[in-house]
Scaffold this active site. Sequence first.
Site, short mmCIF file in Angstrom:
data_model
loop_
_atom_site.label_atom_id
_atom_site.label_comp_id
_atom_site.label_asym_id
_atom_site.label_seq_id
_atom_site.Cartn_x
_atom_site.Cartn_y
_atom_site.Cartn_z
N ARG A 108 0.96 -1.28 -0.33
CA ARG A 108 -0.13 -0.18 0.56
C ARG A 108 0.73 1.24 0.05
NH1 ARG A 108 -4.86 1.35 3.84
NH2 ARG A 108 -6.01 0.09 1.66
N HIS A 135 -7.33 0.83 -6.24
CA HIS A 135 -7.49 0.11 -5.83
C HIS A 135 -8.43 -1.44 -5.58
CE1 HIS A 135 -7.83 -1.42 -0.86
NE2 HIS A 135 -8.49 -0.77 -0.60
N GLN A 138 -9.65 -4.10 -3.39
CA GLN A 138 -11.26 -2.96 -3.35
C GLN A 138 -12.02 -3.79 -3.96
OE1 GLN A 138 -12.42 -2.36 0.27
NE2 GLN A 138 -14.47 -2.94 -0.87
N ASP A 228 -17.65 7.28 -1.88
CA ASP A 228 -16.27 6.66 -0.83
C ASP A 228 -16.47 8.44 -0.28
OD1 ASP A 228 -13.91 5.90 0.25
OD2 ASP A 228 -12.45 6.27 -1.76
N CYS A 267 -16.85 1.59 0.33
CA CYS A 267 -15.34 0.93 0.59
C CYS A 267 -15.38 0.31 2.06
CB CYS A 267 -14.88 0.59 0.01
SG CYS A 267 -13.51 2.77 -0.12
N ARG A 295 -13.60 -9.37 0.94
CA ARG A 295 -12.05 -8.82 1.43
C ARG A 295 -11.24 -10.15 1.29
NH1 ARG A 295 -10.09 -3.09 1.44
NH2 ARG A 295 -8.56 -4.81 0.66
#
Length: 309
Positions: A108, A135, A138, A228, A267, A295
Amino acid sequence: MIAPVRSLKGCDFIDLADLDRAQLREVLDLAHAIKAGQWSERPLDGRHVAMLFQKPSHRTRVSFEVGIARLGGSTTTLTENDVQLGVRETIPDAARVLDCYVDGIIARLRSHEDLLQLSGASDKPVINGLTDRSHPCQVLADLMTLEEVRGDLKQQHLAYIGDGNNVANSLIEAAAITGIALTLISPAGYEPAADVLERARRIDSGTPRITVTNDIKAIDGATAIYTDVWVSMGQEAEREARRRAFVEYQVNKDVMNAAPGAVFMHCLPAHRGEEVTDEVIDGPRSVVFQQAGNRLHAQMALLAELFAR
Ligand code: CP
Ligand code: NVA
């Protein structure tokens, strides 16, 4: 019995568009099988994965640590002060050293360019755990969730309301690959980047049905509404300007009432009272915790593919 896709063995997973439609289908099928308890192999037996985090994480870190353990592997998680990519040593040097110890890297990173440099220098599978650009892990879980709650992806109309950010970019790629109709609704100046849209339109899925608008009313017929945060990690200095720009783009009861057939997706983490109200995120149409749970299964499937024996 579902077997991992051999064509993904040893590959990186930097963006969703690294998968073609058939590969994505197989990852999702395996994810559903893992969740249903129909697949329980341990392709990571004896393998060790390094996880590098330059930004905070809850879901990504824990779901990968648990998923890797369930697949038989082990992890070393390194945060900002440990490796100090590009500070204590160059990114290629760090990648070459990690390759001596581990079988794969999950990263990340603040900068997508840095992730590309890392993956270019490492001979092991490198997985994008979020960058400023995308991402994809996700969105793998999001696609799995949409299939669970809504069925055939090609029949879905996803309305994404908010910032044209990393999550939006991966949703754009997902729509291009799967044929989901995607309406991106952002305030002026915060639309997704033109090159991301352009790349998605080049992906062969027939005719990508991707629309970009500033009109929050463009949610007619949506089967899912997704939002988001207005201020992503690293954008804290822009907080006040962003809050002003996005104030009309909150997903609240009125928005959900205008799309009666839609589930609500996020998310997480959510900034309650900003991009979404409590009554929507806690309401009966919210599937946010199902997304978070998925996830684990989606990433286990991805790992099983990349680390296939
Ligand atoms: N959605 C997500 O990636 O959460 P974390 O930032 O907590 O990992
Ligand atoms: N857009 C958010 C997603 C967090 C999972 C961020 O980058 O902070």
